[in-house]
Design an enzyme around this catalytic site. Structure first.
Site, PDB file in Angstrom:
ATOM      1  N   GLY A 235       0.825  -1.215   0.000  1.00  0.00           N
ATOM      2  CA  GLY A 235       0.000   0.000   0.000  1.00  0.00           C
ATOM      3  C   GLY A 235       0.854   1.258   0.000  1.00  0.00           C
ATOM      4  O   GLY A 235       0.483   2.286   0.583  1.00  0.00           O
TER       5      GLY A 235
ATOM      6  N   LEU B 146       1.521   3.534  -2.107  1.00  0.00           N
ATOM      7  CA  LEU B 146       1.088   4.782  -2.751  1.00  0.00           C
ATOM      8  C   LEU B 146      -0.032   5.477  -1.971  1.00  0.00           C
ATOM      9  O   LEU B 146      -0.524   6.519  -2.384  1.00  0.00           O
ATOM     10  CB  LEU B 146       0.617   4.502  -4.185  1.00  0.00           C
ATOM     11  CG  LEU B 146       1.742   4.146  -5.160  1.00  0.00           C
ATOM     12  CD1 LEU B 146       1.169   3.654  -6.484  1.00  0.00           C
ATOM     13  CD2 LEU B 146       2.649   5.345  -5.405  1.00  0.00           C
ATOM     14  N   GLY B 147      -0.428   4.923  -0.851  1.00  0.00           N
ATOM     15  CA  GLY B 147      -1.499   5.518  -0.055  1.00  0.00           C
ATOM     16  C   GLY B 147      -1.001   6.695   0.775  1.00  0.00           C
ATOM     17  O   GLY B 147       0.168   7.088   0.704  1.00  0.00           O
ATOM     18  N   GLN B 148      -1.918   7.245   1.578  1.00  0.00           N
ATOM     19  CA  GLN B 148      -1.598   8.447   2.362  1.00  0.00           C
ATOM     20  C   GLN B 148      -0.441   8.198   3.330  1.00  0.00           C
ATOM     21  O   GLN B 148       0.483   9.005   3.418  1.00  0.00           O
ATOM     22  CB  GLN B 148      -2.851   8.898   3.138  1.00  0.00           C
ATOM     23  CG  GLN B 148      -2.699  10.256   3.816  1.00  0.00           C
ATOM     24  CD  GLN B 148      -3.685  10.481   4.953  1.00  0.00           C
ATOM     25  OE1 GLN B 148      -4.341   9.548   5.428  1.00  0.00           O
ATOM     26  NE2 GLN B 148      -3.791  11.716   5.411  1.00  0.00           N
TER      27      GLN B 148
ATOM     28  N   ASP C 265       2.633  -1.690  -4.414  1.00  0.00           N
ATOM     29  CA  ASP C 265       1.239  -1.242  -4.434  1.00  0.00           C
ATOM     30  C   ASP C 265       0.541  -1.965  -5.589  1.00  0.00           C
ATOM     31  O   ASP C 265       1.201  -2.396  -6.540  1.00  0.00           O
ATOM     32  CB  ASP C 265       1.158   0.271  -4.639  1.00  0.00           C
ATOM     33  CG  ASP C 265      -0.181   0.841  -4.165  1.00  0.00           C
ATOM     34  OD1 ASP C 265      -0.214   1.474  -3.091  1.00  0.00           O
ATOM     35  OD2 ASP C 265      -1.201   0.646  -4.865  1.00  0.00           O
TER      36      ASP C 265
ATOM     37  N   ARG D 257      -1.303  -0.509  -7.669  1.00  0.00           N
ATOM     38  CA  ARG D 257      -1.225   0.404  -8.828  1.00  0.00           C
ATOM     39  C   ARG D 257       0.224   0.794  -9.054  1.00  0.00           C
ATOM     40  O   ARG D 257       1.029   0.785  -8.130  1.00  0.00           O
ATOM     41  CB  ARG D 257      -1.960   1.719  -8.551  1.00  0.00           C
ATOM     42  CG  ARG D 257      -3.375   1.587  -8.107  1.00  0.00           C
ATOM     43  CD  ARG D 257      -3.900   2.927  -7.608  1.00  0.00           C
ATOM     44  NE  ARG D 257      -3.303   3.337  -6.341  1.00  0.00           N
ATOM     45  CZ  ARG D 257      -3.227   4.597  -5.895  1.00  0.00           C
ATOM     46  NH1 ARG D 257      -3.682   5.594  -6.610  1.00  0.00           N
ATOM     47  NH2 ARG D 257      -2.687   4.873  -4.724  1.00  0.00           N
TER      48      ARG D 257
ATOM     49  N   TYR E 175     -15.149  -1.972   8.482  1.00  0.00           N
ATOM     50  CA  TYR E 175     -13.745  -1.574   8.665  1.00  0.00           C
ATOM     51  C   TYR E 175     -13.295  -1.876  10.107  1.00  0.00           C
ATOM     52  O   TYR E 175     -12.242  -2.481  10.325  1.00  0.00           O
ATOM     53  CB  TYR E 175     -13.627  -0.080   8.364  1.00  0.00           C
ATOM     54  CG  TYR E 175     -12.268   0.533   8.551  1.00  0.00           C
ATOM     55  CD1 TYR E 175     -11.180   0.132   7.786  1.00  0.00           C
ATOM     56  CD2 TYR E 175     -12.079   1.565   9.481  1.00  0.00           C
ATOM     57  CE1 TYR E 175      -9.933   0.748   7.946  1.00  0.00           C
ATOM     58  CE2 TYR E 175     -10.848   2.178   9.631  1.00  0.00           C
ATOM     59  CZ  TYR E 175      -9.776   1.759   8.867  1.00  0.00           C
ATOM     60  OH  TYR E 175      -8.556   2.370   9.019  1.00  0.00           O
TER      61      TYR E 175
ATOM     62  N   LYS F 125     -10.521  -4.434  11.681  1.00  0.00           N
ATOM     63  CA  LYS F 125      -9.420  -3.937  12.524  1.00  0.00           C
ATOM     64  C   LYS F 125      -9.318  -4.757  13.818  1.00  0.00           C
ATOM     65  O   LYS F 125      -8.225  -5.125  14.238  1.00  0.00           O
ATOM     66  CB  LYS F 125      -9.598  -2.447  12.824  1.00  0.00           C
ATOM     67  CG  LYS F 125      -9.316  -1.558  11.625  1.00  0.00           C
ATOM     68  CD  LYS F 125      -7.883  -1.736  11.124  1.00  0.00           C
ATOM     69  CE  LYS F 125      -7.597  -1.074   9.823  1.00  0.00           C
ATOM     70  NZ  LYS F 125      -6.302  -1.411   9.237  1.00  0.00           N
TER      71      LYS F 125
HETATM   72  C1  AKB Z   1     -10.924   6.422   8.505  1.00  0.00           C
HETATM   73  O1  AKB Z   1     -11.529   7.491   8.694  1.00  0.00           O
HETATM   74  O2  AKB Z   1     -11.456   5.419   8.030  1.00  0.00           O
HETATM   75  C2  AKB Z   1      -9.475   6.339   8.911  1.00  0.00           C
HETATM   76  C3  AKB Z   1      -9.310   5.793  10.289  1.00  0.00           C
HETATM   77  C4  AKB Z   1      -9.641   6.635  11.459  1.00  0.00           C
HETATM   78  O3  AKB Z   1      -8.911   4.682  10.444  1.00  0.00           O
HETATM   79  N1  AKB Z   1      -8.857   7.618   8.798  1.00  0.00           N
END
Ligand code: AKB
Length: 321
Positions: free
Chosen positions: A8, A10-12, A34, A36, A142, A146
């Protein structure tokens, strides 16, 4: 951590971590990967870059072997808002990618880092100064990935001795590469729009507090944790870290100190608002401070000054202002 493979890239986070580690460890000791590949991009062109889909275990292992890395930093994942649009794909990418990376770390005896997030908490955790160790019942896909990821990383540590370490990142604010698909993204976009248009329409409601951090502190945290003395680590996966907690009107007020005519209005997005409300207002990061000396340098006003200065310079160079 002497030779690192980063997914990853190329991500932030990836783009800034690659730059920092190329500088610290040398160009040949950072393998940026990455899904991409971008033209005229420093991550792809100024050092080693390989195309990699983290769902491809064989390719991941082949690259780790080819370059003889001693560490994997696994960043490839979907963020909260995008994951909510396609939960099944989010599970597939976030969990298969993590499992593959952990398997390679186990097979090749590598150190391991993958980030968790404030999203690992759910609405039943105490929202203020949320403890390091408490109930974790996230209500987003998400967040589910996690929490599962934290448990998986701990499992690989306990069962196979993989030296895995992690932090729960808050919203990250940076000027180089924009985040994509997160709930906290407004806190980056607001700076872009303040300079480009002098106004911002915020999709998060007034009064909604979330933890945030300037990217320099986030990158420093990864490096510090990966170099920390394992004897001092009581926790591993994953440490709460934060630098500030604010609601939209507070970042707007900070920007107004430097751009007095800046105006913010609200058009709340119900999906991202619900996600934000399920997360803590502020988390307790005392374990990170005690176990590996985490010490962020940027508060809200210092970050605002830095963001406005750096973005103005960037936009001038790009001919946007
Ligand atoms: C998101 O907003 O999904 C992320 C995070 C807090 O993990 N920036």
């Amino acid at each position: 951590m002497k030779k690192v493979l980063i997914t990853g890239a190329l991500g932030q986070i990836g783009s800034e971590l690659v730059a920092r580690l190329r500088n610290d460890l040398g160009l040949n000791n950072v393998i940026a990967t990455d899904v991409r590949q971008l033209e005229n991009n420093p991550i792809c062109e100024e050092g080693i870059f390989e195309k990699l889909d983290v769902k491809d275990y064989d390719k991941l292992k082949e690259l780790a072997q080819k370059y003889q890395v001693d560490t994997i930093v696994h960043l490839a994942a979907l963020l909260s808002a995008t994951a909510e649009k396609n939960p099944k794909f989010a599970w597939d990418l976030n969990m298969t990618g993590l499992m593959n990376a952990l398997e390679v770390a186990k097979e090749l005896k590598l150190k391991f880092f993958a980030p968790s997030s404030i999203a690992a908490y759910g609405p039943d955790a105490n929202p203020d100064n949320t403890p390091q160790d408490t109930v974790m019942h996230p209500t987003t896909m998400y967040g589910v990935t996690k929490v599962a990821g934290e448990l998986l990383e701990n499992y690989y540590y306990l069962k196979y001795g993989v030296d895995s370490r992690s932090v729960r990142f808050p919203g990250l604010i940076s000027y180089k590469v924009e985040p994509g698909g997160g709930t906290t993204d407004y806190a980056v976009d607001i700076y872009y729009q303040a300079i480009l248009t002098g106004k911002y329409e915020c999709y998060i409601a007034q009064g909604t507090k979330m933890d945030m951090m300037y990217m320099d502190d986030a990158i420093e945290a990864v490096v510090k944790l990966m170099n920390a003395d394992p004897e001092r680590l009581i926790h591993r996966n994953s440490f709460n870290i934060t630098a500030m907690s604010f609601a939209p009107e507070e970042v707007a007020a900070s920007i107004k100190k430097y751009i007095p005519n800046f105006e913010m209005t609200y058009k709340v997005d119900p999906v991202r608002q619900a996600i934000a409300e399920s997360w803590p207002n502020s988390i307790d990061d005392s374990c990170a401070k005690a176990e590996w000396d985490f010490s962020p340098q940027f508060d809200l006003d210092k970050m605002t000054q830095e963001m406005l200065t750096k973005l103005t310079k960037k936009f001038k160079a790009e001919g946007k202002i």
